[in-house]
Design an enzyme around this catalytic site. Structure first.
Site, PDB file in Angstrom:
ATOM      1  N   HIS A  38     -11.435   6.584 -10.090  1.00 16.11           N
ATOM      2  CA  HIS A  38     -10.048   7.055 -10.060  1.00 16.11           C
ATOM      3  C   HIS A  38      -9.295   6.767 -11.369  1.00 16.11           C
ATOM      4  O   HIS A  38      -8.268   7.389 -11.643  1.00 16.11           O
ATOM      5  CB  HIS A  38      -9.279   6.382  -8.923  1.00 16.11           C
ATOM      6  N   HIS A  78     -16.078   4.046  -6.703  1.00 13.24           N
ATOM      7  CA  HIS A  78     -15.092   5.064  -6.354  1.00 13.24           C
ATOM      8  C   HIS A  78     -13.711   4.732  -6.937  1.00 13.24           C
ATOM      9  O   HIS A  78     -13.091   5.567  -7.605  1.00 13.24           O
ATOM     10  CB  HIS A  78     -15.021   5.199  -4.828  1.00 13.24           C
ATOM     11  N   GLU A  79     -13.255   3.527  -6.690  1.00  7.38           N
ATOM     12  CA  GLU A  79     -11.913   3.163  -7.182  1.00  7.38           C
ATOM     13  C   GLU A  79     -11.879   3.155  -8.708  1.00  7.38           C
ATOM     14  O   GLU A  79     -10.895   3.569  -9.324  1.00  7.38           O
ATOM     15  CB  GLU A  79     -11.471   1.809  -6.615  1.00  7.38           C
ATOM     16  N   GLU A  92      -9.225  13.187  -4.698  1.00  8.58           N
ATOM     17  CA  GLU A  92     -10.347  12.513  -4.026  1.00  8.58           C
ATOM     18  C   GLU A  92     -11.679  13.249  -4.174  1.00  8.58           C
ATOM     19  O   GLU A  92     -12.727  12.615  -4.271  1.00  8.58           O
ATOM     20  CB  GLU A  92     -10.029  12.292  -2.551  1.00  8.58           C
ATOM     21  N   ASP A 142      -0.419  10.696   6.318  1.00 12.83           N
ATOM     22  CA  ASP A 142      -1.250   9.663   6.962  1.00 12.83           C
ATOM     23  C   ASP A 142      -1.894  10.173   8.250  1.00 12.83           C
ATOM     24  O   ASP A 142      -2.965   9.730   8.632  1.00 12.83           O
ATOM     25  CB  ASP A 142      -0.411   8.422   7.313  1.00 12.83           C
ATOM     26  N   GLN A 180       0.887  -1.173   0.000  1.00 14.64           N
ATOM     27  CA  GLN A 180       0.000   0.000   0.000  1.00 14.64           C
ATOM     28  C   GLN A 180       0.924   1.221   0.000  1.00 14.64           C
ATOM     29  O   GLN A 180       1.484   1.571   1.023  1.00 14.64           O
ATOM     30  CB  GLN A 180      -0.920  -0.028   1.228  1.00 14.64           C
ATOM     31  N   CYS A 181       1.112   1.825  -1.175  1.00 17.33           N
ATOM     32  CA  CYS A 181       2.132   2.874  -1.316  1.00 17.33           C
ATOM     33  C   CYS A 181       1.621   4.290  -1.075  1.00 17.33           C
ATOM     34  O   CYS A 181       2.396   5.160  -0.677  1.00 17.33           O
ATOM     35  CB  CYS A 181       2.788   2.802  -2.691  1.00 17.33           C
ATOM     36  N   GLN A 182       0.348   4.565  -1.367  1.00 15.84           N
ATOM     37  CA  GLN A 182      -0.133   5.922  -1.156  1.00 15.84           C
ATOM     38  C   GLN A 182      -0.138   6.215   0.349  1.00 15.84           C
ATOM     39  O   GLN A 182      -0.514   5.324   1.119  1.00 15.84           O
ATOM     40  CB  GLN A 182      -1.556   6.076  -1.711  1.00 15.84           C
ATOM     41  N   MET A 211      -8.936   0.830   8.593  1.00 18.07           N
ATOM     42  CA  MET A 211      -8.827   1.911   9.577  1.00 18.07           C
ATOM     43  C   MET A 211     -10.166   2.613   9.807  1.00 18.07           C
ATOM     44  O   MET A 211     -10.426   3.093  10.898  1.00 18.07           O
ATOM     45  CB  MET A 211      -7.759   2.905   9.150  1.00 18.07           C
ATOM     46  N   TYR A 215     -12.326  14.657   0.479  1.00 21.74           N
ATOM     47  CA  TYR A 215     -13.310  13.850  -0.235  1.00 21.74           C
ATOM     48  C   TYR A 215     -14.645  14.583  -0.336  1.00 21.74           C
ATOM     49  O   TYR A 215     -15.144  14.856  -1.421  1.00 21.74           O
ATOM     50  CB  TYR A 215     -13.562  12.530   0.513  1.00 21.74           C
ATOM     51  N   GLY A 257     -10.508   0.739   2.487  1.00 19.96           N
ATOM     52  CA  GLY A 257     -11.643   0.111   1.831  1.00 19.96           C
ATOM     53  C   GLY A 257     -11.248  -0.320   0.427  1.00 19.96           C
ATOM     54  O   GLY A 257     -11.532  -1.430  -0.011  1.00 19.96           O
ATOM     55  N   GLY A 258     -10.580   0.602  -0.256  1.00 22.68           N
ATOM     56  CA  GLY A 258     -10.122   0.305  -1.599  1.00 22.68           C
ATOM     57  C   GLY A 258      -8.933   1.167  -1.953  1.00 22.68           C
ATOM     58  O   GLY A 258      -8.733   2.229  -1.347  1.00 22.68           O
ATOM     59  N   MET A 259      -8.141   0.707  -2.897  1.00 22.13           N
ATOM     60  CA  MET A 259      -7.006   1.479  -3.392  1.00 22.13           C
ATOM     61  C   MET A 259      -6.938   1.299  -4.903  1.00 22.13           C
ATOM     62  O   MET A 259      -6.887   0.174  -5.396  1.00 22.13           O
ATOM     63  CB  MET A 259      -5.702   1.003  -2.717  1.00 22.13           C
ATOM     64  N   GLU A 260      -6.917   2.443  -5.588  1.00 16.89           N
ATOM     65  CA  GLU A 260      -7.100   2.476  -7.039  1.00 16.89           C
ATOM     66  C   GLU A 260      -5.845   2.094  -7.820  1.00 16.89           C
ATOM     67  O   GLU A 260      -5.504   2.765  -8.801  1.00 16.89           O
ATOM     68  CB  GLU A 260      -7.574   3.876  -7.438  1.00 16.89           C
TER      69      GLU A 260
HETATM   70  N1  BES Z   1      -6.847   6.386  -2.680  1.00 18.22           N
HETATM   71  C1  BES Z   1      -7.749   6.141  -1.621  1.00 18.22           C
HETATM   72  C2  BES Z   1      -7.129   5.438  -0.457  1.00 18.22           C
HETATM   73  C3  BES Z   1      -5.945   6.170   0.147  1.00 18.22           C
HETATM   74  C4  BES Z   1      -5.935   7.542   0.277  1.00 18.22           C
HETATM   75  C5  BES Z   1      -4.859   5.463   0.596  1.00 18.22           C
HETATM   76  C6  BES Z   1      -4.820   8.185   0.826  1.00 18.22           C
HETATM   77  C7  BES Z   1      -3.776   6.097   1.139  1.00 18.22           C
HETATM   78  C8  BES Z   1      -3.751   7.466   1.256  1.00 18.22           C
HETATM   79  C9  BES Z   1      -8.973   5.355  -2.096  1.00 18.22           C
HETATM   80  O1  BES Z   1      -9.401   5.717  -3.372  1.00 18.22           O
HETATM   81  C10 BES Z   1     -10.103   5.685  -1.167  1.00 18.22           C
HETATM   82  O2  BES Z   1     -10.462   6.813  -1.113  1.00 18.22           O
HETATM   83  N2  BES Z   1     -10.645   4.688  -0.471  1.00 18.22           N
HETATM   84  C11 BES Z   1     -11.758   4.865   0.445  1.00 18.22           C
HETATM   85  C12 BES Z   1     -13.045   4.410  -0.160  1.00 18.22           C
HETATM   86  C13 BES Z   1     -13.901   5.464  -0.781  1.00 18.22           C
HETATM   87  C14 BES Z   1     -15.253   4.911  -1.173  1.00 18.22           C
HETATM   88  C15 BES Z   1     -14.016   6.762  -0.072  1.00 18.22           C
HETATM   89  C16 BES Z   1     -11.505   3.988   1.654  1.00 18.22           C
HETATM   90  O3  BES Z   1     -10.558   3.219   1.644  1.00 18.22           O
HETATM   91  O4  BES Z   1     -12.290   4.054   2.598  1.00 18.22           O
HETATM   92 ZN    ZN Z   2     -10.224   7.632  -3.488  1.00 23.97          ZN
END
Ligand code: BES
Ligand code: ZN
Length: 594
Positions: free
Chosen positions: A291, A287-288, A310, A367, A127-129, A545, A375, A260-263
């Site tokens: 992206h 959502h993903e 976002e 982080d 998980q790099c972002q 998280m 968002y 939840g997800g990572m694009e």
């Molecule tokens: N890119 C994000 C996850 C992320 C953001 C990872 C910043 C690390 C740093 C991903 O697209 C995201 O926003 N996931 C959300 C789900 C979404 C429906 C809002 C999540 O994981 O909850």
């Molecule tokens: Zn996102």
């Protein structure tokens, strides 16, 4: 010297990496990746090159002719990691660094077999972002430095590897008991989209360009849950233009995945908590997928412009949901988002600079300040632009925006200049300055009426006057309506009330984690013992998280639940993802003493 990204040592006056080659052996015994990273330039360069690294061990650096490349380490910085300064000899067009990662690499989680669904084989995912790619490989870890990449991953022969790239194939070896997967990502991506996973990974095709990957034990459930993916892709293409990334696959990870997800391009990574059994959580996939346009095609130049990534994606997600499932469904997304936004504004304080869209995060770990603000405030700003310009004009504008900035990473100011050029006057009509550079949610924020939800919120507000939903009403509610009802219930509640809720809404057995966790938060805040076992199960299994934070926070209210939180954390902490562990630690630090 010009460091344009506060979270990277990359210097825009120095050579820019034009592509990346990785050759790595994945060792599940030592929890290390080891091998080579080659940075390729598009002409002959020389002189200093500053790279981002975190906890890497370097064994040597040579250029394409085999000439040794001198290097020097700076002191490590707690947020940025450790700057590695190479001095490239004249005539260098590529430099190869031999290195290995640390078992503590912040981008990686190494799972034991017990942490997987199959319980037989280990698993690794990345998980790099936002700024963890530097713990995987030495590179210019700023989204401004986009690179295509090629990679070879050598893994134990009974495991499979996937990456955010096209799979070219796999071959046995080089050593006995190993096989090597070869990948190619021809499109330029920001380093935060580098991704890999290794494990007992199976797959099911969903359409000619999509499949879902997962452990064999969950792959059928995942294929069912996400069966409507192709419909979403086609819808998104209708809104935003052709899908540019060849395949769009999904990978459902083991439950410790912290998001939840990572694009990740070509292969979105997902938490298995989306497998509710009723397709009620597909908004995360929308959502993903979104992206792929807003983010992966056009992304933020640094964490200070994260809302561009976002905020546009939440807006795009809800346009997809509206087109596939209707306006009411999208409105429910907006309603849940408003709750999250208000919670975040309250947590930071509505005058906090962290509630601006354009932030100033020099010296701050992205982080640590992750929140719903970019968002949900961002998406509301985009909707305000859409409503002010008119949907047709705005949709044309979005296409132009994608075209103008495709495969680049831009700043808020570049966006504003483009907006003024294409839709002159709109920016001042909506008071974009206040939205972007000011805190809180401006008064002209758009609203998303949904009478059904208003009734549910009113019903929840009437709890203390004895109002209750009847069984028929509960049976009619969809997942979002149930969730909204629970979110709006004041807490703590008495044990008798908790029992009523649990029985009337069948909460403890919920397959939808959004509902389950909201219920467990009510139960935790109410010191409701019959739910403790389920709370313990969730907290030891799930690493997302979004669930850990509120649940651990809710346990902070009573002596007995605080003790339980400490006990669960102590026994589970070695199995938490490093990001999840940090979040929980900071929640528990603010517990009252005793
Ligand atoms: N890119 C994000 C996850 C992320 C953001 C990872 C910043 C690390 C740093 C991903 O697209 C995201 O926003 N996931 C959300 C789900 C979404 C429906 C809002 C999540 O994981 O909850
Ligand atoms: Zn996102």
């Amino acid at each position: 010297m010009a460091r344009l990204d506060p979270h990277s040592y990359a210097d825009s006056d120095q050579p820019q990496t034009k592509s990346l080659r990785l050759k790595l052996d994945v060792d599940f015994d030592s929890h290390r990746l080891s091998g080579e990273c080659t940075l390729v330039f598009d002409s002959e360069v020389s002189g200093p090159l500053d790279l981002d690294t975190r906890a890497l061990t370097l064994h040597g650096a040579r250029n394409q002719t085999g000439t040794e490349v001198p290097y020097e380490w700076a002191d490590p910085d707690p947020i940025l990691g450790q700057r590695l300064r190479l001095t490239l000899p004249p005539g260098t067009d590529a430099v190869t660094l031999a290195y290995e990662t640390s078992p503590e690499a912040s981008a990686l989680q190494w799972l034991t077999p017990a942490q997987t669904a199959g319980r037989a084989k280990p698993f690794l995912f990345s998980q790099c972002q936002a700024i963890h790619a530097r713990s995987l490989a030495p590179l210019q870890d700023s989204p401004r430095v986009r690179v295509p990449y090629e990679a070879e991953l050598t893994v134990p022969e009974d495991l499979a590897a996937v990456m955010s790239a096209g799979l070219q194939g796999h071959l046995p070896g080089p050593a006995k008991g190993k096989r090597t997967f070869v990948f190619r990502m021809p499109q330029a991506i920001p380093p935060y989209l580098l991704a890999l996973a290794v494990g007992n990974i199976d797959s099911r095709d969903l359409s000619p360009r999509s499949r879902v990957y997962a452990e064999p034990e969950t792959v059928e459930a995942a294929a069912w849950e996400f069966a409507e993916l192709e419909k979403m892709i086609v819808t998104a293409e209708g809104l935003f233009g052709p899908y540019e990334w060849d395949r769009y696959d999904l990978l459902t990870l083991p439950p410790s995945f912290p998001y939840g997800g990572m694009e990740n391009p070509r292969i979105t990574f997902l938490t298995p908590t989306l497998l509710a059994g009723d397709r009620s959580l597909v908004a995360v996939v929308a959502h993903e997928l979104a992206h792929s346009w807003t983010g992966n095609l056009v992304t933020n130049a640094s964490a200070d412009h994260f809302w561009l990534n976002e905020g546009f994606t939440v807006w795009a997600e809800r346009r997809i949901l509206e087109a596939v499932y209707g306006q009411d469904y999208a409105a429910m997304g907006w309603a849940l988002g408003l709750k999250d936004l208000n919670d975040a504004l309250e947590r930071f304080g509505k005058d906090s600079p962290l509630t601006r869209l354009r932030t100033d995060l020099g010296g701050v770990d992205p982080d640590e300040v992750y929140s719903e603000v970019p968002y949900e405030k961002g998406a509301r700003f985009v909707t305000l632009l859409e409503r002010t310009a008119g949907r047709q004009r705005f949709d044309r504008f979005i296409r132009d925006y994608m075209d103008a900035f495709r495969f680049t990473s831009i700043s808020t100011e570049e966006f504003l200049a483009f907006l003024e050029e294409k839709l002159p006057g709109i920016s001042s009509r909506v008071n974009a300055q206040a939205w972007i550079y000011g805190p809180g949610l401006p008064d002209n924020a758009p609203t998303f009426p949904c009478p059904a939800l208003d009734r549910i919120q009113a019903l929840a507000g009437g709890w203390d006057r004895g109002e209750r939903p009847d069984a028929a009403a509960i049976a009619r509610w969809n997942a979002t309506e149930k969730l909204l009802y629970l979110q709006n219930l004041a807490r703590p509640r008495t044990a008798k009330e908790c029992l009523w809720l649990d029985e009337a809404m069948a909460l403890t057995g919920q397959g939808n984690y959004e509902i389950l966790v909201e219920w467990l938060c009510i139960a935790a805040a109410s010191d409701y013992e019959p739910a403790f076992e389920r709370i313990r199960q969730v907290l030891t299994r799930v690493g997302r998280m979004k669930y850990l934070r509120p649940l651990y926070a809710a346990l902070g209210g009573h002596v007995r639940t605080r003790a339980m939180a400490h006990e669960i954390f102590d026994s589970a902490k070695d199995r938490y993802h490093p990001l999840s562990r940090r979040v929980i630690e900071s929640v528990m630090e603010s517990y009252p003493k005793g």
